[in-house]
Design an enzyme around this catalytic site. Sequence first.
Site, short mmCIF file in Angstrom:
data_model
loop_
_atom_site.label_atom_id
_atom_site.label_comp_id
_atom_site.label_asym_id
_atom_site.label_seq_id
_atom_site.Cartn_x
_atom_site.Cartn_y
_atom_site.Cartn_z
N GLY A 275 0.83 -1.25 0.16
CA GLY A 275 -0.02 -0.07 0.22
C GLY A 275 0.73 1.26 -0.24
O GLY A 275 0.61 2.23 -0.96
N ASP A 333 8.55 0.91 7.59
CA ASP A 333 7.46 0.45 8.38
C ASP A 333 7.78 -0.62 9.13
O ASP A 333 7.68 -1.79 8.56
CB ASP A 333 6.34 0.25 7.36
CG ASP A 333 4.91 0.10 8.00
OD1 ASP A 333 5.13 -0.37 9.49
OD2 ASP A 333 3.94 -0.28 7.29
N CYS A 386 2.82 0.15 13.28
CA CYS A 386 1.22 0.09 13.67
C CYS A 386 1.08 -0.16 15.21
O CYS A 386 0.36 -0.96 15.41
CB CYS A 386 0.26 -0.68 12.64
SG CYS A 386 0.88 -2.53 12.68
#
Length: 459
Positions: A275, A333, A386
């Site tokens: 993404g 990430d 996250c």
Amino acid sequence: MVVSAVKSARRQPPTAEIHDDTPGLAARRVAVRLLSAVIDTKTPLDGLTDGEHGHPQYRALDARDRGLVRAILTTALRHRMSIQALIDARLDRKLPSNAAALNHILHVGAAQLLFLDIPDSAAVDLAVTHAKLDPRTRRFANLVNAVLREIGRRKERALPAVLAKTVEAPEWFAERLDAAYGKDHARAILDMHRHEAAIDLTVKSNPQEWAHKLGGFVLPTGSVRLTSVDGAVSELPSFGDGEWWVQDAAAALPARLMGNIEGKRVADICAAPGGKTAQLALSGAHVTAIEKVANRAKRLAGNLERLKLDVEIVVADLFEHRPDQLYDAVLLDAPCSSTGTIRRHPDVLWTKTPDDISRLAALQRRMLDHAATLVKPGGTILFCNCSLEPEEGEAMIATALAENKALERVPFAAGEFPFVDGFLDADGAVRTTPAGLPDAVHKRAGLDGFYTVRLRVKG
């Protein structure tokens, strides 16, 4: 209370003939088996319910039963503490630690009684039949019947009462959340955990137009949110044309916070499923997507092919990656505990431990230090993950900046990216939680928990 029924259940083993081909029983047995895998062996639910590589008993079910199993499991995990409280209230004493199989049958049955559109009689009868078929639980079949019927009879009053006083998280996590965010914010996060998350999309262009076409609305962050989808997401208009992709609103923020990267060489580390990679490519950067796991890299390539975006994919361990030319910027990430995704993945709270968080924080620090060697002087590193845990975010970054003199913080300023102004912390980093984007309608509210900080490699 069903004390007398529970006691008699121990004395009166069932004798009726039973069969394992009862309609609906196979799905319930699989649900119990997979719940056991999550709780007892800390196996992630996504892997167990993968259509190609998941648990063989799950893959043997038809599509309808697979959907039922997923619904039962996510519900049982999302409301685990409330379900356990209702079970415990109907026993004369707590189940012993070696009665895990019995407890899982009760949880699967109670999840259907309390939260799913399944007749009470079917949920109870199938749970009792299952108990009779399992040698470990056969002598407790009457107990299963008594407890679940009592829960069903009293649920209209008992459920709201237990929801009001129960926190849907293991004690260790609830305590850490209170310490990090304060009791009110922590409770708001866990209250959102009780509600299924909406589906968010990142679109290539014109969010308002796509929101209208797909029956959604545009969030302040720029993502398109769908509150209901009939059928598979892949059947929605223009999925095959690559005009949009599924991506939580919080996960869509880091790539947007890279700013103007047109024409720059940017590495996306731990890139799959892609993404953020797609966002970077759409912004005009020359993107190198680095992914360690070959199967995940294959999935990444397939997603980018659908989206018609050209990206260089490197299958390599980050610590072994040495580019011929340093990058202008890196988006890292990093692997984390994923506690910010509990609305979408309620198994996370039951498959992770405090030791996992510490181990992952140490890995993130090593990855950040190595990422700093891949960026040219003056270049940018955007670190994100996250996790809701400061140990994996704020605390880790503070330590890294104190010990790695090659890095410096570049705070996000109010107004620089207005769509995150409400999420800026005192250090100019972006911190979202599931309690963000409030709305009176739970399905419209919330987003994943994410931490994003901008760093510069000193010249």
